[in-house]
Structures are given as structure tokens and as C-alpha cells.
Design a protein around this motif. Structure first.
Motif, PDB file in Angstrom:
ATOM      1  N   SER A  57      17.516   4.385 -10.619  1.00 37.00           N
ATOM      2  CA  SER A  57      16.113   4.445 -11.016  1.00 37.00           C
ATOM      3  C   SER A  57      15.232   4.711  -9.802  1.00 37.00           C
ATOM      4  O   SER A  57      15.630   4.533  -8.653  1.00 37.00           O
ATOM      5  CB  SER A  57      15.685   3.128 -11.685  1.00 37.00           C
ATOM      6  N   SER A  58      14.002   5.144 -10.100  1.00 33.96           N
ATOM      7  CA  SER A  58      13.006   5.381  -9.062  1.00 33.96           C
ATOM      8  C   SER A  58      11.701   4.709  -9.458  1.00 33.96           C
ATOM      9  O   SER A  58      11.394   4.572 -10.648  1.00 33.96           O
ATOM     10  CB  SER A  58      12.777   6.875  -8.845  1.00 33.96           C
ATOM     11  N   VAL A  59      10.939   4.286  -8.473  1.00 34.42           N
ATOM     12  CA  VAL A  59       9.674   3.588  -8.698  1.00 34.42           C
ATOM     13  C   VAL A  59       8.595   4.219  -7.827  1.00 34.42           C
ATOM     14  O   VAL A  59       8.799   4.423  -6.628  1.00 34.42           O
ATOM     15  CB  VAL A  59       9.785   2.084  -8.372  1.00 34.42           C
ATOM     16  N   LEU A  60       7.482   4.525  -8.439  1.00 29.70           N
ATOM     17  CA  LEU A  60       6.287   4.963  -7.720  1.00 29.70           C
ATOM     18  C   LEU A  60       5.187   3.946  -7.996  1.00 29.70           C
ATOM     19  O   LEU A  60       4.885   3.653  -9.153  1.00 29.70           O
ATOM     20  CB  LEU A  60       5.844   6.352  -8.186  1.00 29.70           C
ATOM     21  N   GLN A  61       4.605   3.395  -6.930  1.00 27.06           N
ATOM     22  CA  GLN A  61       3.593   2.358  -7.103  1.00 27.06           C
ATOM     23  C   GLN A  61       2.366   2.680  -6.248  1.00 27.06           C
ATOM     24  O   GLN A  61       2.485   3.019  -5.073  1.00 27.06           O
ATOM     25  CB  GLN A  61       4.163   0.993  -6.711  1.00 27.06           C
ATOM     26  N   LEU A  62       1.205   2.542  -6.876  1.00 31.98           N
ATOM     27  CA  LEU A  62      -0.070   2.714  -6.194  1.00 31.98           C
ATOM     28  C   LEU A  62      -0.830   1.400  -6.259  1.00 31.98           C
ATOM     29  O   LEU A  62      -0.837   0.730  -7.298  1.00 31.98           O
ATOM     30  CB  LEU A  62      -0.905   3.822  -6.852  1.00 31.98           C
ATOM     31  N   GLY A  63      -1.466   1.039  -5.162  1.00 34.54           N
ATOM     32  CA  GLY A  63      -2.189  -0.218  -5.131  1.00 34.54           C
ATOM     33  C   GLY A  63      -3.501  -0.106  -4.381  1.00 34.54           C
ATOM     34  O   GLY A  63      -3.640   0.703  -3.453  1.00 34.54           O
ATOM     35  N   TYR A  64      -4.449  -0.924  -4.794  1.00 31.67           N
ATOM     36  CA  TYR A  64      -5.753  -0.988  -4.127  1.00 31.67           C
ATOM     37  C   TYR A  64      -6.148  -2.453  -4.024  1.00 31.67           C
ATOM     38  O   TYR A  64      -6.019  -3.213  -4.991  1.00 31.67           O
ATOM     39  CB  TYR A  64      -6.804  -0.216  -4.928  1.00 31.67           C
ATOM     40  N   ASP A  65      -6.602  -2.867  -2.843  1.00 28.85           N
ATOM     41  CA  ASP A  65      -6.950  -4.260  -2.603  1.00 28.85           C
ATOM     42  C   ASP A  65      -8.256  -4.300  -1.825  1.00 28.85           C
ATOM     43  O   ASP A  65      -8.293  -3.954  -0.638  1.00 28.85           O
ATOM     44  CB  ASP A  65      -5.833  -4.954  -1.817  1.00 28.85           C
ATOM     45  N   ARG A  66      -9.319  -4.736  -2.490  1.00 24.96           N
ATOM     46  CA  ARG A  66     -10.651  -4.717  -1.909  1.00 24.96           C
ATOM     47  C   ARG A  66     -11.276  -6.097  -1.942  1.00 24.96           C
ATOM     48  O   ARG A  66     -11.320  -6.749  -2.997  1.00 24.96           O
ATOM     49  CB  ARG A  66     -11.540  -3.740  -2.701  1.00 24.96           C
ATOM     50  N   VAL A  67     -11.693  -6.597  -0.777  1.00 22.19           N
ATOM     51  CA  VAL A  67     -12.476  -7.821  -0.671  1.00 22.19           C
ATOM     52  C   VAL A  67     -13.806  -7.452  -0.034  1.00 22.19           C
ATOM     53  O   VAL A  67     -13.848  -6.993   1.114  1.00 22.19           O
ATOM     54  CB  VAL A  67     -11.768  -8.893   0.170  1.00 22.19           C
ATOM     55  N   ALA A  68     -14.889  -7.615  -0.786  1.00 19.99           N
ATOM     56  CA  ALA A  68     -16.239  -7.307  -0.296  1.00 19.99           C
ATOM     57  C   ALA A  68     -17.026  -8.608  -0.195  1.00 19.99           C
ATOM     58  O   ALA A  68     -17.117  -9.368  -1.167  1.00 19.99           O
ATOM     59  CB  ALA A  68     -16.935  -6.328  -1.237  1.00 19.99           C
ATOM     60  N   LEU A  69     -17.602  -8.875   0.980  1.00 21.51           N
ATOM     61  CA  LEU A  69     -18.359 -10.090   1.231  1.00 21.51           C
ATOM     62  C   LEU A  69     -19.842  -9.774   1.326  1.00 21.51           C
ATOM     63  O   LEU A  69     -20.247  -8.828   2.017  1.00 21.51           O
ATOM     64  CB  LEU A  69     -17.880 -10.749   2.526  1.00 21.51           C
ATOM     65  N   PHE A  70     -20.639 -10.580   0.628  1.00 20.13           N
ATOM     66  CA  PHE A  70     -22.087 -10.410   0.623  1.00 20.13           C
ATOM     67  C   PHE A  70     -22.726 -11.751   0.989  1.00 20.13           C
ATOM     68  O   PHE A  70     -22.037 -12.742   1.235  1.00 20.13           O
ATOM     69  CB  PHE A  70     -22.568  -9.944  -0.755  1.00 20.13           C
ATOM     70  N   GLU A  71     -24.040 -11.778   1.017  1.00 18.27           N
ATOM     71  CA  GLU A  71     -24.748 -13.014   1.323  1.00 18.27           C
ATOM     72  C   GLU A  71     -24.590 -14.001   0.167  1.00 18.27           C
ATOM     73  O   GLU A  71     -25.172 -13.840  -0.895  1.00 18.27           O
ATOM     74  CB  GLU A  71     -26.233 -12.731   1.558  1.00 18.27           C
TER      75      GLU A  71
END
Length: 378
Positions: A57-71
Motif C-alpha cells: 500500500s501507499s499513503v499520501l498525507q497532507l497536514g496544516y498546523d496553525r497557532v495564531a496568538l492575539f491579545e
């Protein structure tokens, strides 16, 4: 982000750590994008006693990880998309996703409140974790899970004490094609209190209430335990909670539960970790509404150089079904070699051997697998 042949142990470890450690997740912004590709060879794909079937088998994985800090608040937006293809079993080809956003509001220097959600879909092949008890006609199961939680943390940087309270609702479903095999729902209230007893140690008190339902059957769980968290010399982290649980409803049981982690930094290159957990949970087996699950894991990680890591792991998961003599046991041994030729790019080679013993089908089977994965993160 690469897909591993072993169970993920990180969640159990995070749940067992004090709130002061967990709060560091919100101290730094992040904006990561990753892609990984993997190939895997599996012997005895369906955990059969006779005529085992191999697969590639084959696996293709896409990921996004966003941490945004505000006041005064922060936002966490992680998601993963996975496409898996089987070259000899095209009916198993599938697409998975996972989305777990969170909003954290900083009430003060010592307190915060977090809103968390989870949307998850994955396919599990017969015999894999959460697919151990499928009917004969189903070679795989489609999992869907949704949850929402509110977490209040008081004492994120405590001088003497902290308190963490969480209220959550969870829904989980298993289906094969258009047929729903099982549905579970739960409402959870949990709390953990820590009191500082020395510079590096906390005494812990832990409590949980769950109102759970599988299909038309209901069960309620109460847990109450006490424990200790300590750091010794900066190289040893020990955490334990031991308590008593009681179930009522359509099934009744009682006993002991525990959460234990012991992490040793033996040298600059060598790290040893031991994890142990026992808890009562709603079973996916139709033989029993609830079960007692015990998991023990030990791993040894060695840093060969700045670019090379190796890891050896052993795990055992025992499931015993309430009101019956049934059991299901899974044992896993694995070897991982990670090579990082340059920052942001990893090559991971994994070998795993699994053995399953179960009274439900009176069988003892093994599965071997080998996987090579490449991941780039930027």
C-alpha cells in the motif's frame, strides 16, 4: 505526521501531565505545512489463521498546523488529509481526514479557558485497533467521530496549586458500506487538582463522571483517584494516578483504574519511557457492553547522531469483557529508524510484529509489516 504501524501513545502521556506543562502549547505561534508519502508491505493483512493475505500500500498525507496568538486569546487550526491505496485490494482504497480546532482565552496569567472540537473519519481494516470485533461479512469499518469540549484551567503557572476542569460530549460511529454497526455517545465531566508539595512535585486528585450509551444500552461511570507528579534532577519525570471506579446502568462493574508514566533521560543520547494505563470503557464487541482495558508500553530511544534516531518499542493491550470470560490481547513489537538529512525533511523506516490472542474467535494470529515514509515540513 507520518503514519505509524503502532498505536499512538502521546495522548495518554499528555493527559497524565500537569496543566502547567500543557499550557506551553499556547506560548508560541506556529504555521506549519507538511506532506508525507509512505509505502508499506503487510503480511497477513486481515489477521487470518489460514491463507494469510499480503498487501502493498501507499499513503499520501497532507497536514496544516496553525497557532495564531492575539491579545488575550489564541486559535489553533490543525487538520490532516490522508489518501491510502492498496495495489492488490482496490476496495480498501480510502480517504481520511482529521480536524481539531481550538480557541484559548487567556483570562489571567494563572487561568485560561479552552474550547475544543474534533471531527474525524478513518477506515480500519478488520483486526486493527477499533476493528477487532467486526462481523464476518465486513473486511473493514468506516469510523466517524465528533466531539466538543470546554476546558477551564486555573493556575497555568501555579505557585502552590492548580485546577483543571473539562466538560465534553463525544459521538462515535462504525459503519460498513451503508450498514451502521455501532454507535456510542458519551457526556464527560472530569477534574484534576494539583497541590505543590516541593519544588518539583505535586500531589494530585483526579475525578471523572461519564454518562455513556452504545446503541440502546446505557452505562454510567464514576472514577476517583489520587496520585503524584514529580521531576527528579531534570532527567526523570514520574507521574501516577491510582483510583477506584464504579459502573451502573445496563451493566454494573467496579474495580481499580490507573494512569502511570515514567520517563528517564539516562544520558544525552538515551531515553527510556514506560507507560501503563487501566480503565473501564464501553466495548465495541457485541459480547459485552463494557470492558476493562489494560495497556502497558515500554520504549527505548537512542540518538545515534544529530541526524539519526532509533527507537525500540513493546506494547501489550488486554481487553477483558465484563460479565463474561471473554478476552482480547494484542502484543506489538516495533523498530523505528529516523534519518533527518536536513532540517524539515525526515525519512522514517519502521518494522512491526503484532500478535493477537482472542477468545471470541479462539484464534492466535500474527502480522508483520514494514514501512518507509518520507516527510517534509515547512
Amino acid at each position: 505526521m507520518t503514519q505509524k504501524p503502532l498505536f499512538s501513545l502521546s495522548l495518554a502521556f499528555v493527559l497524565m501531565m500537569p496543566v502547567i506543562v500543557k499550557a506551553n502549547d499556547w506560548h508560541q505561534s506556529k504555521n506549519d505545512v507538511g506532506v508525507s508519502v509512505a509505502t508499506k508491505v503487510t503480511d497477513n493483512l486481515y489477521y487470518q489463521e489460514s491463507n494469510p493475505q499480503s498487501s502493498f500500500s501507499s499513503v499520501l498525507q497532507l497536514g496544516y498546523d496553525r497557532v495564531a496568538l492575539f491579545e488575550g486569546f489564541g486559535i489553533h487550526i490543525p487538520f490532516e488529509l490522508t489518501q491510502k491505496n492498496y495495489f492488490s485490494e482496490s476496495s480498501l482504497n480510502h480517504f481520511d481526514y482529521k480536524f481539531t480546532p481550538a480557541l484559548n482565552i487567556f483570562l489571567s496569567e494563572q487561568s485560561d479557558i479552552t474550547f475544543k472540537a474534533n471531527a474525524y473519519q478513518a477506515q480500519k481494516i478488520k483486526g486493527e485497533e477499533n476493528a477487532e470485533f467486526l462481523p464476518e461479512f465486513a473486511d473493514y469499518v468506516d469510523e466517524q467521530a465528533h466531539s466538543a469540549a470546554l476546558n477551564l484551567g486555573l493556575g497555568r503557572a501555579p505557585e502552590k496549586q492548580y485546577l483543571n476542569i473539562e466538560i465534553a460530549t463525544k459521538q462515535y460511529q462504525q459503519a460498513f458500506e451503508d450498514l451502521t454497526l455501532s454507535q456510542t455517545e458519551s457526556k464527560v465531566i472530569s477534574a484534576r487538582y494539583g497541590h505543590k508539595i516541593s519544588e518539583d512535585s505535586y500531589a494530585l486528585a483526579d475525578g471523572t463522571y461519564k454518562d455513556e450509551q452504545r446503541d440502546d444500552l446505557t452505562s454510567s461511570l464514576v472514577e476517583l483517584g489520587f496520585g503524584l507528579y514529580t521531576r527528579l534532577g531534570g532527567s526523570h519525570q514520574f507521574n501516577i494516578v491510582v483510583g477506584y471506579f464504579e459502573r451502573t446502568g445496563d451493566t454494573a462493574s467496579d474495580g481499580y483504574y490507573w494512569l502511570l508514566s515514567d520517563k528517564w533521560r539516562l544520558s544525552d543520547e538515551l531515553e527510556l519511557t514506560f507507560l501503563s494505563e487501566q480503565h473501564s470503557e464501553v466495548s465495541l464487541s457485541q459480547q459485552s457492553l463494557t470492558q476493562l482495558t489494560t495497556e502497558n508500553d515500554i520504549s527505548l530511544q537512542y540518538q545515534l547522531s544529530n541526524a539519526h534516531y532509533i527507537r525500540l518499542s513493546l506494547a501489550q493491550i488486554d481487553q477483558t469483557f465484563d460479565q463474561s470470560d471473554g478476552f482480547h490481547k494484542r502484543q506489538v513489537a516495533s523498530f523505528d529508524w529516523q534519518w533527518r538529512p536536513y532540517e524539515g525533511f525526515d525519512v522514517d523506516t519502521s518494522l512491526a510484529l503484532e500478535r493477537i490472542d482472542t477468545s471470541l474467535l479462539d484464534k492466535h494470529v500474527t502480522q508483520q509489516s514494514a514501512q518507509v515514509a518520507m516527510e517534509y515540513l515547512w
